[in-house]
Enzyme design. Structure first.
Site, PDB file in Angstrom:
ATOM      1  N   SER A 296      -8.193  21.182  11.725  1.00  0.00           N
ATOM      2  CA  SER A 296      -6.875  21.677  11.286  1.00  0.00           C
ATOM      3  C   SER A 296      -6.823  23.198  11.179  1.00  0.00           C
ATOM      4  O   SER A 296      -7.743  23.831  10.658  1.00  0.00           O
ATOM      5  CB  SER A 296      -6.537  21.069   9.917  1.00  0.00           C
TER       6      SER A 296
ATOM      7  N   SER B  53      -4.291  24.568   9.567  1.00  0.00           N
ATOM      8  CA  SER B  53      -3.380  24.816   8.443  1.00  0.00           C
ATOM      9  C   SER B  53      -3.915  25.825   7.422  1.00  0.00           C
ATOM     10  O   SER B  53      -3.148  26.674   6.959  1.00  0.00           O
ATOM     11  CB  SER B  53      -3.021  23.500   7.745  1.00  0.00           C
TER      12      SER B  53
ATOM     13  N   THR C  47      -1.579  14.771   7.331  1.00  0.00           N
ATOM     14  CA  THR C  47      -1.666  14.613   8.777  1.00  0.00           C
ATOM     15  C   THR C  47      -2.276  13.258   9.118  1.00  0.00           C
ATOM     16  O   THR C  47      -2.503  12.422   8.240  1.00  0.00           O
ATOM     17  CB  THR C  47      -2.397  15.834   9.407  1.00  0.00           C
TER      18      THR C  47
ATOM     19  N   LYS D 163       0.357   9.752   7.529  1.00  0.00           N
ATOM     20  CA  LYS D 163       1.746  10.178   7.335  1.00  0.00           C
ATOM     21  C   LYS D 163       2.664   9.071   6.787  1.00  0.00           C
ATOM     22  O   LYS D 163       3.623   9.366   6.095  1.00  0.00           O
ATOM     23  CB  LYS D 163       2.311  10.720   8.650  1.00  0.00           C
TER      24      LYS D 163
ATOM     25  N   ASN E 143       5.120  14.578   6.068  1.00  0.00           N
ATOM     26  CA  ASN E 143       3.995  15.476   6.337  1.00  0.00           C
ATOM     27  C   ASN E 143       3.801  16.501   5.223  1.00  0.00           C
ATOM     28  O   ASN E 143       2.903  17.328   5.288  1.00  0.00           O
ATOM     29  CB  ASN E 143       4.148  16.198   7.696  1.00  0.00           C
TER      30      ASN E 143
ATOM     31  N   ASP F 296       8.283  18.286  10.317  1.00  0.00           N
ATOM     32  CA  ASP F 296       7.952  18.306  11.756  1.00  0.00           C
ATOM     33  C   ASP F 296       9.204  18.545  12.614  1.00  0.00           C
ATOM     34  O   ASP F 296       9.180  19.336  13.554  1.00  0.00           O
ATOM     35  CB  ASP F 296       7.300  16.980  12.184  1.00  0.00           C
TER      36      ASP F 296
ATOM     37  N   GLY G 133       7.059   8.998  24.582  1.00  0.00           N
ATOM     38  CA  GLY G 133       6.273   8.575  23.419  1.00  0.00           C
ATOM     39  C   GLY G 133       7.185   7.974  22.370  1.00  0.00           C
ATOM     40  O   GLY G 133       8.358   8.380  22.258  1.00  0.00           O
TER      41      GLY G 133
ATOM     42  N   ARG H  44       4.913   4.131  26.860  1.00  0.00           N
ATOM     43  CA  ARG H  44       3.997   3.239  27.580  1.00  0.00           C
ATOM     44  C   ARG H  44       4.262   1.786  27.199  1.00  0.00           C
ATOM     45  O   ARG H  44       4.520   0.947  28.061  1.00  0.00           O
ATOM     46  CB  ARG H  44       2.549   3.633  27.232  1.00  0.00           C
TER      47      ARG H  44
ATOM     48  N   TYR I  77      -1.016  20.946  21.287  1.00  0.00           N
ATOM     49  CA  TYR I  77      -1.229  22.374  21.526  1.00  0.00           C
ATOM     50  C   TYR I  77      -2.727  22.631  21.640  1.00  0.00           C
ATOM     51  O   TYR I  77      -3.553  21.843  21.181  1.00  0.00           O
ATOM     52  CB  TYR I  77      -0.646  23.209  20.369  1.00  0.00           C
TER      53      TYR I  77
END
Ligand code: NDP
Length: 272
Positions: free
Chosen positions: A15, A17, A62, A66, A87, A103, A126, A151, A217
């Protein structure tokens, strides 16, 4: 006063954060102690209760906690009640633990200088927790349509059903199978991250202006597999680092009442 803060997850070592919140702390002159807490599912309820009983002010939550963190809260925002996950937890009074989600606002804030959401056809790839958490804030920007593909059909149908029938959501929530217009913004909300080569097994129409955004990311200059794939279609593609900073800023504001400056580069975190 020193704010006692932290982030809870399993795993948690990756993380960023603590670095982000320490930058916010220096910038705003607000004193904080922000720690990583590696907490297993079986100890989650006790951990959250003890943290706030012992004077904690706020927690980021996280993966994979959540949704399960909601067992321990006394109150939640209407957004959290809609998406079923949080979150950010905070406590302003004794015996109160309030759940919120930053988020979605983090994504929308980061997209502000990247593309126009209003009147756009927005495709989300997703149907997991993050897809669910961004839909209400995207909807608030009045897109033309929100289209979702996933999916597993079962999870796709569940998500579409949940938001199509939610009175809080005004946009049309459609599946890609039933959609034939050009897409303006494509958001990757799968957890594929850096795994292998990205591909999607259904076609969709894009144009020269289509923006590609990956919620995942990298911590450096490496590109996610989605962005490697997107770069064949467009030069407008971004990873979720900006969203990470923006969702953290919104949490910092919930805890301290002060919204910090969000112009942070990846290299600033490595140097902190
Ligand atoms: P979930 O586990 O809840 O959902 C995962 C989703 O990815 C599901 O839709 C799943 O499909 C899909 N998926 C997984 N593997 C594949 C694959 N091989 N091919 C196609 N689809 C796949 O994860 P989250 O929604 O919570 O997180 C998704 C990503 O968003 C993570 O990488 C997370 O780090 C990132 N994120 C970034 C944030 C930021 O601040 N930038 C904030 C929040 C999340 P199926 O239903 O079929 O299993």
């Amino acid at each position: 006063m020193k704010y006692k803060l932290g982030v809870v997850g399993d795993p948690i070592e990756h993380s960023l954060s603590p670095q982000i919140h320490n930058i916010f702390s220096k910038q705003t002159n607000i004193n904080i102690e922000y720690q990583l807490y590696h907490v297993f599912e079986t100890s989650l309820d006790t951990f959250i209760k003890d943290f706030f009983d012992e004077g904690g002010h706020g927690l980021n939550i996280t993966l994979p906690h959540k949704s399960n963190c909601l067992r321990s809260v006394t109150n939640a925002s209407s957004l959290v009640n809609l998406i079923g996950a949080a979150n950010t937890l905070h406590s302003k009074h004794q015996d109160e633990i309030f759940a919120d989600s930053t988020d979605g606002i983090g994504l929308v804030e980061d997209l502000k200088d990247k593309c126009l959401i209003t009147s756009a056809n927005v495709l989300i790839l997703g149907a997991g927790g993050s897809a669910s958490s961004i839909i209400p804030d995207l909807d608030a920007c009045k897109p033309r349509n929100i289209i979702i593909d996933n999916r597993s059909k079962h999870n796709l149908d569940k998500l579409v059903q949940r938001f199509s029938s939610a009175k809080e959501i005004n946009s049309s929530i459609l599946t890609l199978e039933s959609f034939n217009e050009e897409i303006d913004l494509i958001i990757n909300a799968t957890s594929m991250g850096f795994s292998g080569t990205f591909s999607w097994n259904k076609d969709f129409k894009t144009n020269n202006e289509t923006v590609f955004y990956d919620l995942s990311y990298s911590k450096n200059d490496n590109q996610t597999s989605f962005l490697n794939w997107a770069s064949q279609f467009s030069d407008k593609y971004f990873d979720g680092f900006g969203m990470l900073i923006q969702q953290a800023a919104a949490a910092f504001e919930l805890w301290t009442g002060v919204l910090p400056e969000t112009k942070i580069r990846k290299s600033d975190l490595l140097n902190d």
